[in-house]
Design an enzyme around this catalytic site. Structure first.
Site, PDB file in Angstrom:
ATOM      1  N   GLU A 157      22.376  45.684  37.925  1.00  0.00           N
ATOM      2  CA  GLU A 157      20.930  45.442  37.801  1.00  0.00           C
ATOM      3  C   GLU A 157      20.546  44.337  36.823  1.00  0.00           C
ATOM      4  O   GLU A 157      19.696  44.537  35.960  1.00  0.00           O
ATOM      5  CB  GLU A 157      20.233  46.763  37.435  1.00  0.00           C
ATOM      6  N   GLU A 262      24.372  53.357  46.522  1.00  0.00           N
ATOM      7  CA  GLU A 262      23.629  54.498  45.949  1.00  0.00           C
ATOM      8  C   GLU A 262      22.609  54.930  46.987  1.00  0.00           C
ATOM      9  O   GLU A 262      21.402  54.799  46.797  1.00  0.00           O
ATOM     10  CB  GLU A 262      22.939  54.082  44.639  1.00  0.00           C
TER      11      GLU A 262
HETATM   12  O1  9MR Z   1      21.325  59.386  38.887  1.00  0.00           O
HETATM   13  C1  9MR Z   1      21.315  58.926  37.571  1.00  0.00           C
HETATM   14  C2  9MR Z   1      20.506  59.866  36.680  1.00  0.00           C
HETATM   15  O2  9MR Z   1      21.159  61.122  36.605  1.00  0.00           O
HETATM   16  C3  9MR Z   1      20.318  59.263  35.314  1.00  0.00           C
HETATM   17  O3  9MR Z   1      19.465  60.082  34.538  1.00  0.00           O
HETATM   18  C4  9MR Z   1      19.744  57.871  35.452  1.00  0.00           C
HETATM   19  C5  9MR Z   1      19.552  57.230  34.094  1.00  0.00           C
HETATM   20  O4  9MR Z   1      19.117  55.943  34.181  1.00  0.00           O
HETATM   21  O5  9MR Z   1      20.601  57.065  36.227  1.00  0.00           O
HETATM   22  C6  9MR Z   1      20.705  57.528  37.529  1.00  0.00           C
HETATM   23  O6  9MR Z   1      21.505  56.662  38.311  1.00  0.00           O
HETATM   24  C7  9MR Z   1      21.061  55.301  38.399  1.00  0.00           C
HETATM   25  C8  9MR Z   1      22.299  54.450  38.546  1.00  0.00           C
HETATM   26  O7  9MR Z   1      23.182  54.670  37.484  1.00  0.00           O
HETATM   27  C9  9MR Z   1      21.935  52.977  38.623  1.00  0.00           C
HETATM   28  N1  9MR Z   1      20.972  52.750  39.680  1.00  0.00           N
HETATM   29  C10 9MR Z   1      19.788  53.590  39.674  1.00  0.00           C
HETATM   30  C11 9MR Z   1      20.206  55.056  39.654  1.00  0.00           C
HETATM   31  C12 9MR Z   1      18.964  55.957  39.748  1.00  0.00           C
HETATM   32  O8  9MR Z   1      18.167  55.822  38.620  1.00  0.00           O
END
Ligand code: 9MR
Length: 371
Positions: A157, A262
């Protein structure tokens, strides 16, 4: 005590959920020859606490990615402290089940501990010091799992929707250079590991073009990049399949594989806060309209749209090397807490009882009939 109760509940539902043998193919049996079929695991699943979840993973998927435990905030919370245990059990789970294990993620502005960017007096570190910290972090984590992790999301990102670089501390201190440096350090630590750039909203034209430029520039420098990860966080009204497909083709033309990294699709309507911000309760109801179950009419549309996207990935299986869903069952999804905490969403391939959604059964039955 709480742990014991959770374990007992897991055992009970494990028994009831899996008592009946099924002749339905699992996803990996049906489509594992097209591309890797992956899933993000949370810590309760990879540690074995959630046995039902772990069983759904081992039955249906041949690749796993760590939802949180390898992020820098978790694995490297203080400069001189690494916390490896959860990541160790995650990798061990994948190995025990013969899966392609994916590391997520080495360099990301979010869930990055504050110490990374400041010195002992709280002042921003120099470019040289940030490089040293990045190298230390990447080398330590990648070397620990050398030969065991199939591929890494090296940078996550870093590009905005308009195609410019995100003004993260990495960018502010090092400029664009932080990206090639991260790829270089990761490759030096494990020359055999695949390396990926991963981002969301990749269907947007300006972002698509910026990511193509990034891939080209990494390749021109002779750096390894194997694939672009298109995070598939979707809704019922975005992205358009056409725009998504155009980005898949653009990345493949730049000479890398495409990964849907994802994947999830919110079944809830997209709500704009600006509609009536004074009506907080109304806003919350609009964001959480189906707490007791998804109406059939909505579920039908959701299933059709998910199936159509999966078929798109299948049509391009020559360029797609992995499709990974972001969570095991609906109850595990981050979407239940975004944009407000505690709502009930239905974005994944398995429902809250770990039963496959209709479109998954459909796809797998179709394949079984072909065999
Ligand atoms: O699914 C993840 C969630 O449990 C966390 O709290 C969050 C924190 O930022 O991150 C989520 O996963 C993210 C991923 O690592 C990167 N892309 C976006 C995802 C959804 O927020």
């Amino acid at each position: 005590m709480k742990t014991l109760i959770i374990s007992l509940l897991s055992l009970i539902s494990f028994a009831s959920c899996h008592s009946e043998p099924s002749d339905t193919l699992s996803l990996k049996e049906a489509y594992g020859d097209k591309f890797l079929i992956g899933v993000a695991m949370n810590q309760r699943q990879s540690s074995g606490l959630d046995r039902v979840g772990a069983e759904t993973v081992s039955r249906n998927f041949n690749s796993i990615v760590a939802e949180n435990c390898m992020k820098s905030e978790k694995i490297h919370p203080m400069e001189n402290l690494y916390h490896f245990e959860p990541a160790d059990s995650f990798v061990a789970f994948g190995e025990a089940n013969g899966m392609a294990v994916i590391g997520h993620c080495l360099i990301w502005h979010s869930q990055c501990p504050k110490w990374f960017f400041v010195d002992s007096e709280g002042k921003r570190v120099s470019a040289d010091e940030l490089k040293r910290r990045m190298r230390d972090h990447i080398t330590t984590v990648v070397s620990r799992y050398k030969g065991r992790v199939h591929g890494w999301d090296v940078v996550n990102e870093a590009i905005l929707e308009d195609g410019t670089y995100r003004r993260s501390p990495f960018y502010e201190i090092l400029g664009e250079e932080f990206i090639p440096l991260a790829f270089q350090y990761a490759h030096e630590a494990d020359p055999d590991a695949e390396l990926y750039y991963n981002d969301y909203n990749m269907h947007l034209p300006a972002k698509r073009e910026a990511v193509v430029r990034l891939v080209n520039s990494l390749k021109e420098r002779g750096l390894r990049i194997d694939a672009v990860g298109m995070q598939g966080h979707m809704g019922m009204d975005y992205p358009s399949m056409d725009a998504f497909e155009r980005s898949m083709l653009a990345f493949a033309s730049a000479g890398v594989k495409v990964m849907i990294t994802e994947w999830d699709m919110s079944a809830l309507p997209t709500v704009s806060r600006s509609a009536n911000i004074s009506d907080i309760q109304g806003y919350k109801r609009a964001l959480d309209p189906y707490p007791d179950g998804l109406p059939d009419s909505v579920s039908d549309v959701w299933n059709q749209r998910m199936k159509a996207f999966f078929e798109l990935f299948l049509r391009h299986s020559d360029i797609v090397s992995r499709v990974t869903v972001w969570g095991v069952s609906d109850g595990d999804s981050w979407k239940n807490d975004f944009p407000i905490h505690g709502r009930t969403d239905y974005p994944l391939l398995f429902d809250r009882h770990h039963e496959p959604k209709p479109f998954v059964i459909d796809l797998c039955d179709h394949k079984r009939d072909d065999k």
